[in-house]
Design an enzyme around this catalytic site. Structure first.
Site, PDB file in Angstrom:
ATOM      1  N   LYS A  52       0.556  -1.202  -0.475  1.00 39.39           N
ATOM      2  CA  LYS A  52       0.029  -0.145   0.088  1.00 39.39           C
ATOM      3  C   LYS A  52       0.877   1.112   0.016  1.00 39.39           C
ATOM      4  CE  LYS A  52      -4.291  -1.921  -0.543  1.00 39.39           C
ATOM      5  NZ  LYS A  52      -4.967  -1.187  -1.340  1.00 39.39           N
ATOM      6  N   SER A 268      -2.746 -12.603   4.029  1.00 41.86           N
ATOM      7  CA  SER A 268      -2.918 -12.719   2.781  1.00 41.86           C
ATOM      8  C   SER A 268      -1.882 -13.585   1.918  1.00 41.86           C
ATOM      9  CB  SER A 268      -4.092 -11.569   3.282  1.00 41.86           C
ATOM     10  OG  SER A 268      -2.698 -10.396   2.602  1.00 41.86           O
TER      11      SER A 268
HETATM   12  C1  PLP Z   1      -3.022  -7.409   3.843  1.00 38.51           C
HETATM   13  C2  PLP Z   1      -3.080  -6.775   2.612  1.00 38.51           C
HETATM   14  N1  PLP Z   1      -3.358  -7.847   1.356  1.00 38.51           N
HETATM   15  C3  PLP Z   1      -3.918  -8.191   0.399  1.00 38.51           C
HETATM   16  C4  PLP Z   1      -4.906  -6.614   0.101  1.00 38.51           C
HETATM   17  C5  PLP Z   1      -5.813  -6.168  -1.269  1.00 38.51           C
HETATM   18  O1  PLP Z   1      -4.923  -5.375  -1.865  1.00 38.51           O
HETATM   19  P1  PLP Z   1      -5.542  -4.680  -3.190  1.00 38.51           P
HETATM   20  O2  PLP Z   1      -6.696  -3.796  -2.146  1.00 38.51           O
HETATM   21  O3  PLP Z   1      -5.121  -4.318  -3.884  1.00 38.51           O
HETATM   22  O4  PLP Z   1      -6.890  -5.636  -3.551  1.00 38.51           O
HETATM   23  C6  PLP Z   1      -4.541  -5.756   0.937  1.00 38.51           C
HETATM   24  C7  PLP Z   1      -5.075  -4.317   0.652  1.00 38.51           C
HETATM   25  O5  PLP Z   1      -5.614  -3.724   2.056  1.00 38.51           O
HETATM   26  C8  PLP Z   1      -3.859  -6.041   2.255  1.00 38.51           C
HETATM   27  O6  PLP Z   1      -3.942  -4.871   3.238  1.00 38.51           O
END
Ligand code: PLP
Length: 321
Positions: A52, A268
């Site tokens: 991010k 994630s």
């Molecule tokens: C730890 C984590 N994984 C995955 C994502 C997903 O990414 P995106 O917002 O680009 O779909 C985020 C988004 O906030 C995240 O904080």
């Protein structure tokens, strides 16, 4: 094959300029077949430890270019953590205030990281997940026009950070040879920005695959599109496939990344790795790239990195998501 101009300096004017240019690391132990190579794009190497940073920089610079914010003004954003932490760091450097709205059940490390950079936190009801944070932020923004809400869920500057950054770096590092790209679905920025660039450059030769949590199976950072909110930046047609992951899968594969490849990733990323390995098993050859969204520091209190694997499988994850 298109050639890509690499802008990868090693000296930077400040920490914000050092965002991006993250490593692409091969995970040979996870590959199910010799001809299929699995690569992890370590977005955890960004200054505040997540993908991010790219997005927060893009959102703030877009607002600056459009004259939508001025120093001293308050930026308001709903975020489950990483965008807030990245915005907090950049806002501090650029002279803005930041107020974030986030669910009250995120890990304590996230709260500390936000406070560390001077952000103000407004908590929304954790049982409503990130949708609750979005709804509350919208109400606050409507009530106070002096607030600027970048709104990563609907702002084209979010996918643009990947279209102009992440995707070009991957294409450069793999000489334009990408068979599949796998990422998690949160705001959709990672999938849309990278997906659009890869499709433009490689057409149907590349598959864009989303890792999506099962409805009612929260994986921090990811969202189920069946939960009633589809972020406006998402164009479903860009996805070749969506593969569901459970909370348990996410935990087990976060551990496998650590134990088999010594990649210390957030949860994630475990979910995404699981989907990447499944896609790799369906291919005969080619490069499968997946995103490691953040590192494990923010999730240490969960115990998943140190407990015996059979105990990890039995963790009641609702305690710490
Ligand atoms: C730890 C984590 N994984 C995955 C994502 C997903 O990414 P995106 O917002 O680009 O779909 C985020 C988004 O906030 C995240 O904080």
């Amino acid at each position: 094959m298109a050639s890509f101009i690499r802008n990868a300096p090693r000296r930077y004017g400040d920490v914000v300029e050092s965002i991006g240019h993250t490593p692409l690391v091969e995970l040979a132990n996870l590959s199910p077949k010799p001809g299929v190579r699995i690569w992890a794009k370590l977005e955890s190497h960004n200054p505040t430890g997540s993908v991010k940073d790219r997005v927060a920089r893009g959102l703030i610079e877009d607002a600056e270019e459009k004259g939508l914010i001025r120093p001293g003004q308050t930026i308001l954003e709903p975020t489950s953590g990483n965008t807030g932490i990245a915005l907090a760091m950049i806002a501090r450097r650029r002279g803005y205030r930041l107020r974030v709205v986030m669910p009250d059940n995120v890990t304590p490390e996230r709260t500390q990281l936000l406070r560390m950079y001077g952000a103000e936190i407004v908590y929304s009801d954790g049982s409503l997940g990130s949708n609750g944070a979005v709804a509350m932020a919208r109400e606050l923004a409507d009530a106070d026009p002096s607030l600027y809400m970048p709104y990563q869920y609907g702002n084209p500057a979010n996918p643009a950070a990947h279209y102009n950054g992440t995707a070009l770096e991957i294409l450069e590092d793999l000489d334009g040879q990408v068979a599949a790209f796998v990422a998690g679905l949160g705001t959709g920025g990672t999938l849309m920005g990278n997906g659009r660039r890869f499709k433009e450059e490689l057409g149907d030769a590349v598959k864009i695959v989303a890792a999506e949590p099962m409805q009612g199976e929260p994986v921090q950072g990811l969202r189920s599109l069946d939960d009633g909110f589809i972020p406006p930046i998402i164009d479903i047609d860009l996805l070749d496939r969506k593969i569901f992951v459970t909370n348990r899968d996410a935990i087990i594969w976060t551990r496998r990344l650590l134990d088999e490849e010594q990649i210390f990733a957030g949860v994630s990323s475990g979910a995404i790795a699981r989907v990447a390995v499944r896609i790799a098993s369906e291919l005969d050859e080619g490069n499968v790239v997946f995103i490691v969204c953040d590192d494990g520091w923010k999730y240490l209190s969960s115990g998943i990195y140190t407990l015996p694997v059979d105990e990890v499988e039995n963790l009641d994850s609702t305690v710490w998501w």
